[in-house]
Design a protein around this motif. Structure first.
Motif, PDB file in Angstrom:
ATOM      1  N   GLU A 145      -4.150   5.408   3.451  1.00  9.25           N
ATOM      2  CA  GLU A 145      -4.537   6.779   3.791  1.00  9.25           C
ATOM      3  C   GLU A 145      -4.570   7.651   2.541  1.00  9.25           C
ATOM      4  O   GLU A 145      -5.470   8.481   2.374  1.00  9.25           O
ATOM      5  CB  GLU A 145      -3.576   7.372   4.822  1.00  9.25           C
ATOM      6  CG  GLU A 145      -3.697   6.754   6.201  1.00  9.25           C
ATOM      7  CD  GLU A 145      -2.890   5.477   6.369  1.00  9.25           C
ATOM      8  OE1 GLU A 145      -2.225   5.043   5.399  1.00  9.25           O
ATOM      9  OE2 GLU A 145      -2.921   4.915   7.476  1.00  9.25           O
ATOM     10  N   ALA A 146      -3.605   7.481   1.649  1.00 10.79           N
ATOM     11  CA  ALA A 146      -3.574   8.259   0.410  1.00 10.79           C
ATOM     12  C   ALA A 146      -4.764   7.922  -0.476  1.00 10.79           C
ATOM     13  O   ALA A 146      -5.355   8.798  -1.115  1.00 10.79           O
ATOM     14  CB  ALA A 146      -2.266   8.015  -0.334  1.00 10.79           C
ATOM     15  N   LYS A 147      -5.143   6.654  -0.504  1.00  8.46           N
ATOM     16  CA  LYS A 147      -6.278   6.229  -1.323  1.00  8.46           C
ATOM     17  C   LYS A 147      -7.585   6.782  -0.769  1.00  8.46           C
ATOM     18  O   LYS A 147      -8.454   7.226  -1.527  1.00  8.46           O
ATOM     19  CB  LYS A 147      -6.314   4.706  -1.402  1.00  8.46           C
ATOM     20  CG  LYS A 147      -5.102   4.144  -2.141  1.00  8.46           C
ATOM     21  CD  LYS A 147      -5.036   2.648  -2.052  1.00  8.46           C
ATOM     22  CE  LYS A 147      -3.751   2.136  -2.684  1.00  8.46           C
ATOM     23  NZ  LYS A 147      -3.621   0.691  -2.620  1.00  8.46           N
ATOM     24  N   VAL A 148      -7.727   6.788   0.545  1.00  5.07           N
ATOM     25  CA  VAL A 148      -8.924   7.364   1.172  1.00  5.07           C
ATOM     26  C   VAL A 148      -8.953   8.874   0.951  1.00  5.07           C
ATOM     27  O   VAL A 148     -10.001   9.452   0.662  1.00  5.07           O
ATOM     28  CB  VAL A 148      -8.979   7.011   2.672  1.00  5.07           C
ATOM     29  CG1 VAL A 148     -10.079   7.783   3.374  1.00  5.07           C
ATOM     30  CG2 VAL A 148      -9.183   5.523   2.859  1.00  5.07           C
ATOM     31  N   LEU A 149      -7.800   9.518   1.061  1.00  8.43           N
ATOM     32  CA  LEU A 149      -7.723  10.958   0.797  1.00  8.43           C
ATOM     33  C   LEU A 149      -8.162  11.272  -0.621  1.00  8.43           C
ATOM     34  O   LEU A 149      -8.875  12.245  -0.858  1.00  8.43           O
ATOM     35  CB  LEU A 149      -6.309  11.473   1.043  1.00  8.43           C
ATOM     36  CG  LEU A 149      -6.067  12.954   0.752  1.00  8.43           C
ATOM     37  CD1 LEU A 149      -6.955  13.826   1.634  1.00  8.43           C
ATOM     38  CD2 LEU A 149      -4.591  13.292   0.959  1.00  8.43           C
ATOM     39  N   TYR A 150      -7.776  10.442  -1.570  1.00 11.24           N
ATOM     40  CA  TYR A 150      -8.218  10.621  -2.953  1.00 11.24           C
ATOM     41  C   TYR A 150      -9.743  10.561  -3.029  1.00 11.24           C
ATOM     42  O   TYR A 150     -10.383  11.364  -3.708  1.00 11.24           O
ATOM     43  CB  TYR A 150      -7.601   9.558  -3.861  1.00 11.24           C
ATOM     44  CG  TYR A 150      -7.987   9.745  -5.310  1.00 11.24           C
ATOM     45  CD1 TYR A 150      -7.271  10.588  -6.134  1.00 11.24           C
ATOM     46  CD2 TYR A 150      -9.102   9.086  -5.844  1.00 11.24           C
ATOM     47  CE1 TYR A 150      -7.639  10.774  -7.453  1.00 11.24           C
ATOM     48  CE2 TYR A 150      -9.476   9.265  -7.156  1.00 11.24           C
ATOM     49  CZ  TYR A 150      -8.740  10.111  -7.963  1.00 11.24           C
ATOM     50  OH  TYR A 150      -9.111  10.303  -9.258  1.00 11.24           O
ATOM     51  N   GLY A 151     -10.347   9.617  -2.312  1.00 10.08           N
ATOM     52  CA  GLY A 151     -11.810   9.517  -2.285  1.00 10.08           C
ATOM     53  C   GLY A 151     -12.455  10.748  -1.685  1.00 10.08           C
ATOM     54  O   GLY A 151     -13.494  11.218  -2.165  1.00 10.08           O
ATOM     55  N   LEU A 152     -11.861  11.295  -0.631  1.00  7.44           N
ATOM     56  CA  LEU A 152     -12.378  12.524  -0.021  1.00  7.44           C
ATOM     57  C   LEU A 152     -12.286  13.700  -0.986  1.00  7.44           C
ATOM     58  O   LEU A 152     -13.221  14.491  -1.118  1.00  7.44           O
ATOM     59  CB  LEU A 152     -11.608  12.843   1.263  1.00  7.44           C
ATOM     60  CG  LEU A 152     -11.797  11.875   2.420  1.00  7.44           C
ATOM     61  CD1 LEU A 152     -10.808  12.185   3.535  1.00  7.44           C
ATOM     62  CD2 LEU A 152     -13.212  11.934   2.937  1.00  7.44           C
ATOM     63  N   MET A 153     -11.150  13.811  -1.657  1.00  4.19           N
ATOM     64  CA  MET A 153     -10.965  14.910  -2.618  1.00  4.19           C
ATOM     65  C   MET A 153     -11.908  14.757  -3.814  1.00  4.19           C
ATOM     66  O   MET A 153     -12.434  15.740  -4.326  1.00  4.19           O
ATOM     67  CB  MET A 153      -9.511  14.960  -3.077  1.00  4.19           C
ATOM     68  CG  MET A 153      -8.584  15.391  -1.967  1.00  4.19           C
ATOM     69  SD  MET A 153      -6.815  15.249  -2.305  1.00  4.19           S
ATOM     70  CE  MET A 153      -6.645  15.793  -3.953  1.00  4.19           C
TER      71      MET A 153
END
Length: 54
Positions: free
Chosen positions: A38-46
């Motif tokens: 989830e943190a890695k996907v959030l990084y992609g979103l940001m």
């Protein structure tokens, strides 16, 4: 159980979808192993939002 079948996208059909870019290094380097998916996907979103702001 019912089997789900998905159709393949061909030619210009694939152009109608957008994607988020997530650096591969987040999944391959040992130092990022403790981060959740989830943190890695959030990084992609940001990262995507940042590129829109530039």
């Amino acid at each position: 159980m019912q089997k789900i079948q998905f159709d393949y996208f061909t030619g210009m059909e694939a152009e109608q979808y957008s994607f988020y870019r997530v650096p591969k290094v987040l999944f391959t380097e040992q130092c990022f192993k403790t981060l959740s998916c989830e943190a890695k996907v959030l990084y992609g979103l940001m990262l995507d939002r940042m590129s829109l702001s530039i």
